[in-house]
Design a protein around this motif. Structure first.
Motif, mmCIF file in Angstrom:
data_model
loop_
_atom_site.group_PDB
_atom_site.id
_atom_site.type_symbol
_atom_site.label_atom_id
_atom_site.label_comp_id
_atom_site.label_asym_id
_atom_site.label_seq_id
_atom_site.Cartn_x
_atom_site.Cartn_y
_atom_site.Cartn_z
ATOM 1 N N GLU A 232 -5.506 0.901 -20.777
ATOM 2 C CA GLU A 232 -4.653 1.642 -19.531
ATOM 3 C C GLU A 232 -5.272 1.170 -18.544
ATOM 4 O OE1 GLU A 232 -3.174 6.558 -18.615
ATOM 5 O OE2 GLU A 232 -5.411 5.580 -18.006
ATOM 6 N N TYR A 233 -4.497 1.066 -17.296
ATOM 7 C CA TYR A 233 -5.269 0.699 -16.145
ATOM 8 C C TYR A 233 -4.726 1.300 -14.899
ATOM 9 C CZ TYR A 233 -4.832 -3.937 -18.997
ATOM 10 O OH TYR A 233 -5.897 -4.670 -19.863
ATOM 11 N N VAL A 234 -6.336 1.477 -14.732
ATOM 12 C CA VAL A 234 -5.757 2.395 -13.231
ATOM 13 C C VAL A 234 -6.169 1.620 -11.883
ATOM 14 C CG1 VAL A 234 -6.761 4.643 -11.906
ATOM 15 C CG2 VAL A 234 -6.565 4.465 -14.211
ATOM 16 N N THR A 235 -5.583 1.827 -10.532
ATOM 17 C CA THR A 235 -5.856 0.902 -9.491
ATOM 18 C C THR A 235 -4.963 1.392 -8.548
ATOM 19 O OG1 THR A 235 -5.573 -1.146 -8.297
ATOM 20 C CG2 THR A 235 -3.208 -0.806 -9.795
ATOM 21 N N VAL A 236 -5.559 1.422 -7.140
ATOM 22 C CA VAL A 236 -4.411 1.983 -6.376
ATOM 23 C C VAL A 236 -3.159 0.933 -5.151
ATOM 24 C CG1 VAL A 236 -4.807 2.613 -3.426
ATOM 25 C CG2 VAL A 236 -6.254 3.159 -5.138
ATOM 26 N N ILE A 237 -2.109 1.448 -5.537
ATOM 27 C CA ILE A 237 -1.061 0.560 -4.557
ATOM 28 C C ILE A 237 -1.255 0.619 -2.787
ATOM 29 C CG2 ILE A 237 0.880 2.424 -5.244
ATOM 30 C CD1 ILE A 237 2.982 0.038 -5.277
ATOM 31 N N ILE A 238 -0.903 0.212 -2.682
ATOM 32 C CA ILE A 238 -0.923 0.229 -0.826
ATOM 33 C C ILE A 238 0.297 -0.398 -0.272
ATOM 34 C CG2 ILE A 238 -2.632 -0.450 1.751
ATOM 35 C CD1 ILE A 238 -4.841 -0.805 -0.590
ATOM 36 N N ALA A 239 0.802 0.727 0.907
ATOM 37 C CA ALA A 239 2.328 -0.641 1.758
ATOM 38 C C ALA A 239 1.448 -0.182 2.989
ATOM 39 C CB ALA A 239 2.739 0.952 1.122
ATOM 40 N N GLU A 240 1.657 -1.695 3.322
ATOM 41 C CA GLU A 240 1.640 -1.790 4.857
ATOM 42 C C GLU A 240 2.860 -1.638 5.755
ATOM 43 O OE1 GLU A 240 -0.747 -5.700 6.808
ATOM 44 O OE2 GLU A 240 -2.043 -4.026 5.078
ATOM 45 N N GLY A 242 4.513 -3.228 9.595
ATOM 46 C CA GLY A 242 4.746 -4.545 10.073
ATOM 47 C C GLY A 242 3.775 -3.811 12.014
ATOM 48 N N GLY A 243 3.366 -2.872 11.988
ATOM 49 C CA GLY A 243 3.208 -2.860 13.412
ATOM 50 C C GLY A 243 1.473 -3.282 13.160
ATOM 51 N N THR A 244 1.755 -3.598 15.197
ATOM 52 C CA THR A 244 0.169 -3.457 15.940
ATOM 53 C C THR A 244 -0.189 -2.526 16.306
ATOM 54 O OG1 THR A 244 1.371 -5.237 16.074
ATOM 55 C CG2 THR A 244 -0.938 -5.222 17.215
ATOM 56 N N PRO A 245 -1.952 -2.086 15.744
ATOM 57 C CA PRO A 245 -2.193 -2.568 14.347
ATOM 58 C C PRO A 245 -1.501 -1.799 13.738
ATOM 59 C CG PRO A 245 -3.448 -0.383 15.218
ATOM 60 C CD PRO A 245 -2.601 -1.170 16.645
ATOM 61 N N PRO A 246 -1.289 -2.297 12.262
ATOM 62 C CA PRO A 246 -0.459 -2.093 10.825
ATOM 63 C C PRO A 246 -0.852 -0.876 10.229
ATOM 64 C CG PRO A 246 -2.260 -3.424 10.169
ATOM 65 C CD PRO A 246 -2.649 -3.844 12.012
ATOM 66 N N LEU A 247 -0.362 -0.326 9.851
ATOM 67 C CA LEU A 247 -1.220 1.383 9.554
ATOM 68 C C LEU A 247 -0.834 0.928 7.945
ATOM 69 C CD1 LEU A 247 0.786 3.417 11.777
ATOM 70 C CD2 LEU A 247 -1.432 2.779 11.553
ATOM 71 N N VAL A 248 -1.535 1.735 7.259
ATOM 72 C CA VAL A 248 -1.267 2.267 5.622
ATOM 73 C C VAL A 248 -1.326 3.310 4.852
ATOM 74 C CG1 VAL A 248 -2.160 -0.258 5.390
ATOM 75 C CG2 VAL A 248 -3.675 1.896 5.369
ATOM 76 N N GLY A 249 -0.626 2.927 4.120
ATOM 77 C CA GLY A 249 -0.855 4.480 2.817
ATOM 78 C C GLY A 249 -1.042 3.823 0.901
ATOM 79 N N SER A 250 -1.548 5.359 0.903
ATOM 80 C CA SER A 250 -1.754 4.020 -0.507
ATOM 81 C C SER A 250 -1.489 5.831 -1.699
ATOM 82 C CB SER A 250 -3.502 4.114 -0.651
ATOM 83 O OG SER A 250 -3.836 5.128 -0.134
ATOM 84 N N ALA A 251 -1.402 5.220 -3.141
ATOM 85 C CA ALA A 251 -1.030 6.073 -3.842
ATOM 86 C C ALA A 251 -1.772 5.899 -5.476
ATOM 87 C CB ALA A 251 0.290 6.854 -4.210
ATOM 88 N N THR A 252 -2.050 6.787 -6.083
ATOM 89 C CA THR A 252 -2.683 6.178 -7.410
ATOM 90 C C THR A 252 -1.761 5.680 -8.098
ATOM 91 O OG1 THR A 252 -4.486 7.769 -7.455
ATOM 92 C CG2 THR A 252 -3.917 7.120 -9.349
ATOM 93 N N LEU A 253 -2.174 4.104 -9.424
ATOM 94 C CA LEU A 253 -1.364 3.660 -9.799
ATOM 95 C C LEU A 253 -1.732 3.437 -11.197
ATOM 96 C CD1 LEU A 253 1.553 2.167 -10.568
ATOM 97 C CD2 LEU A 253 0.572 0.354 -9.988
ATOM 98 N N THR A 254 -1.180 4.477 -12.190
ATOM 99 C CA THR A 254 -1.612 4.312 -13.658
ATOM 100 C C THR A 254 -0.583 3.257 -14.408
ATOM 101 O OG1 THR A 254 -2.731 6.108 -13.371
ATOM 102 C CG2 THR A 254 -2.399 5.453 -15.477
ATOM 103 N N ILE A 255 -1.207 2.297 -14.760
ATOM 104 C CA ILE A 255 -0.257 1.304 -16.148
ATOM 105 C C ILE A 255 -0.245 1.359 -17.212
ATOM 106 C CG2 ILE A 255 0.261 -0.956 -16.113
ATOM 107 C CD1 ILE A 255 -0.524 -1.476 -12.705
ATOM 108 N N GLY A 256 0.157 2.352 -18.049
ATOM 109 C CA GLY A 256 -0.011 2.618 -18.967
ATOM 110 C C GLY A 256 0.462 1.537 -19.968
ATOM 111 N N ILE A 257 -0.166 1.210 -21.088
ATOM 112 C CA ILE A 257 -0.190 -0.220 -21.688
ATOM 113 C C ILE A 257 0.597 0.263 -23.140
ATOM 114 C CG2 ILE A 257 -0.688 -2.197 -22.959
ATOM 115 C CD1 ILE A 257 -1.193 -2.684 -20.210
#
Length: 663
Positions: A232-240, A242-257
């Motif tokens: 298993e790999y646990v990371t964070v996916i970040i969405a950004e 195109g504004g100035t300055p840019p705004l971001v949001g995130s969620a936990t992404l679990t990649i199961g093998i």
């Protein structure tokens, strides 16, 4: 006719000359404060002014009015004299006005919010403005385009995203991440890119855009995966955006093998040696082989079997458990049994070449004979089980054991193995006799079965074990026990026949019939009480009268079915509660009193005695005079009759009074 023509043409030409501009277009950012100038209708319509002065100085003055106040009108303020259009105190939120670019229009009378526009990102506020007076009359369509600002950050619909990737996924495998981030903003202010906080060197992200402009992130496998190395790999996916300055949001992404069958069973060794004594008993454990498969579930299932190279005599002599890999002795070793056995064992996995291990079993011929343990039971014994009654006295003998060496060459000792109130001691004066006896009374309710062993061993370390099972027999040594020794009940009088009073409950710790409890009334119980022998339900067959008897007290018995039976006694008390079922009753049918004339007022003439068999408030009686109450009065509680005035015999020599008694 000429006059009519001039009156008609004059206003017509004036209206025509100022009706060229009937539509105005403005644009502004969402979220502006109140009072921001959007535009001047008078200037942009090029309406005439008085020497370049304010339009309101014309005579008659210009007037600007919204055709009607609808949805769009709440966001603007129109100066009806100058024609200037400003933002109102209601802040414009583009995402609230134009949720979707679907071309739908939300009407509000002459003012509306619309996303109908050649550009898919357009959000229009529509206003209808009337210009007066009649000389300048026109209906002006005002369109205000609301420009998007980057006031919303991307947001994932769920905080945790899970994605499964097969461990054999090749490099450049693409898997869509279904839960894409959402951003109400439009165009470049919407979601533009995705990235991983930690890609572990084997993952990256890509974004695909469909014909509707929706962007979907894809997980791309960039390196080899192995579930057995990392599941298993646990990371964070970040969405950004195109504004100035840019705004971001995130969620936990679990990649199961997810597992695939990419591993086969393996033994740690290729061969090991085992020795077995020739006098070993059947079922003796010889060895256990164990293979390992790094896969999961059914992919890791291993079975064991003999190779076809293993001869049949060896197969018959040693049993191989196909599930556990345990090898046990299945037939007795005799003089003809070969002394060396090569057991080739296969570890089989699904879709795999079997793993191979060789077990070399060497059988050692034993010349000495094991010690002998010969029991002679004193207590009752049936098929190896000794039966003892509970409460047998201490030092109850169970069995004699003769411990000896059949070759009379070696010294033999013994001991008792196992838990229980038993003792194995030498029986003097004999050297090889031992007595097994109890050390305290047995209790069936505490433990019913004991398993002990007499272990004998000689000076060469050869052990022999004799197992004895002792079953404790239940005796009727427990009396029934009531849940309560004093059972206090109450019931209202005038009850229905066979009224339920209570259900008695007693328990008996003995087993079988000895623990079955029956219930009986004591000899002091009145005959109209009944007690069900089996259920313990107590009833009364007749109506009870509190005025006749208020308290009942008698005993009940709980008797078990042992022999002889044992019993226990409890006491039942029943209080009969009062009901108002008795009327007041005068002691005499008539009361006569004599007083002299001129008897003083409120003097005591006599006492009216009355009784009520009920109790409490039901038996409290109030008296009152039904007639002559203007002359006589009666003490409600004590029944004392008095005259309110002095009595005169010449006026009336006797009185007949009716007295009422009420409880």
């Amino acid at each position: 006719h000429l006059l009519l023509f001039l009156l008609f043409v004059g206003p017509f030409n004036c209206f025509a000359s100022y009706s060229r501009a009937t539509e105005l277009f403005y644009s502004l950012n969402e979220g502006l404060p109140a009072g921001v100038l959007i535009g001047s209708l008078a200037r942009d319509l090029r309406l005439p002014t008085a020497g370049g002065q304010d339009p309101a100085s014309l005579q008659p003055p210009l007037s600007f009015t919204l055709a009607s106040h609808g949805l769009g009108g709440q966001y603007v303020q129109l100066d009806n004299r100058s024609g200037e259009l400003h933002t109102s105190a209601v802040e414009i939120d583009r995402e609230a006005l134009c949720v979707e670019s679907s071309g739908a229009t939300i009407l509000g009378g002459s003012a509306a919010v619309s996303s109908s526009s050649p550009s898919p990102e357009s959000c229009l506020l529509l206003l209808d403005v009337l210009v007066l007076p009649q000389e300048y009359f026109r209906l002006v369509k005002v369109k205000i385009a609301i420009r998007d600002v980057n006031d919303n950050a991307p947001r994932f619909p769920v905080p945790h995203i899970r994605l499964l990737v097969p461990e054999n996924a090749p490099v450049n495998t693409r898997l869509a991440i279904e839960h894409a981030a959402l951003d109400p903003d439009m165009g470049t202010n919407g979601v533009q890119t995705y990235r991983l906080r930690d890609n572990y060197g084997v993952f990256t992200l890509d974004v695909e855009e469909n014909e509707n402009g929706e962007r979907t992130p894809y997980l791309i496998v960039m390196g080899a995966l192995d579930r057995e190395t990392q599941a298993e790999y646990v990371t964070v996916i970040i969405a950004e955006d195109g504004g100035t300055p840019p705004l971001v949001g995130s969620a936990t992404l679990t990649i199961g093998i997810s597992d695939i069958n990419d591993n086969c069973p393996q033994f740690n060794d290729s061969q090991f040696n085992v020795t077995l004594y020739g006098n070993s008993s059947l079922g003796t454990h010889v060895a256990t082989v164990h293979a390992v498969d790094m896969d999961l579930g059914s992919n890791a299932q291993i079975t064991y079997s003999y190779s076809q190279k293993v001869p049949q005599p060896s197969r018959d002599l040693f049993h191989l458990n196909e599930s556990t890999g345990a090898i046990t002795l299945s037939t007795k070793v005799d003089g003809d049994t070969p002394r060396l056995h090569r057991l080739i064992i296969l570890g089989n996995g699904p879709g795999c070449i079997p793993a191979v291990i060789t077990v070399l079993v060497t059988i050692i011929k034993v010349m000495m004979r094991p010690p002998e343990v010969v029991p002679r039971f004193i207590a009752n014994e049936v098929e190896g089980v000794v039966y003892l009654k509970e409460l047998e006295p201490i030092n109850t003998p169970v069995a004699f054991f003769t411990i000896k060496d059949p070759d009379e060459k070696y010294k033999v000792s013994c001991y008792l193995d196992g838990d229980g109130p038993f003792r194995l001691s030498p029986y003097k004066p004999y050297n090889n006799e031992y007595l097994l006896e109890t050390t305290k009374p047995l209790d069936f309710e505490t433990q019913q079965l004991y398993e002990i062993s007499v272990v004998a061993w000689n000076s060469e370390g050869f052990h022999v074990k004799k197992v004895i099972k002792i079953q404790v027999l239940d005796d009727n040594d427990n009396s029934p026990v009531f849940s309560e020794q004093l059972i206090e009940l109450s019931i209202e009088e005038n009850n229905v026949p066979n009224a339920f009073l209570t259900k008695l409950h007693a328990t008996d710790a003995d087993s079988g019939e000895r623990g079955q409890v029956s219930y009986f009334l004591g000899p002091d119980a009145p005959s109209y009480f009944a007690l069900d022998k089996t259920t313990g339900v107590l009833t009364v067959s007749t109506q009870l009268d509190r005025e006749e008897k208020e308290k009942y007290r008698y005993t009940v018995k709980a008797v078990d079915s042992g022999f002889p039976p044992r019993e226990s006694i409890a006491t039942v008390t029943i209080t009969v509660l009062d009901k108002n079922d008795n009327s007041p009753r005068f002691i005499n049918k008539d009361f006569s009193f004599f007083v002299p004339e001129n008897f003083p007022g409120f003097g005591e003439i006599g006492v009216i005695s009355v009784t009520d068999a009920d109790a409490g408030q039901n038996g409290w009686v109030a008296l009152s005079v039904l007639n002559g109450s203007d002359i006589f009065v009666i003490d409600t509680g004590k029944g004392v009759l008095r005259a309110k005035v002095s009595l005169d015999r010449e006026q009336q020599s006797s009185y007949v009074l009716w007295i009422e008694a009420v409880d």
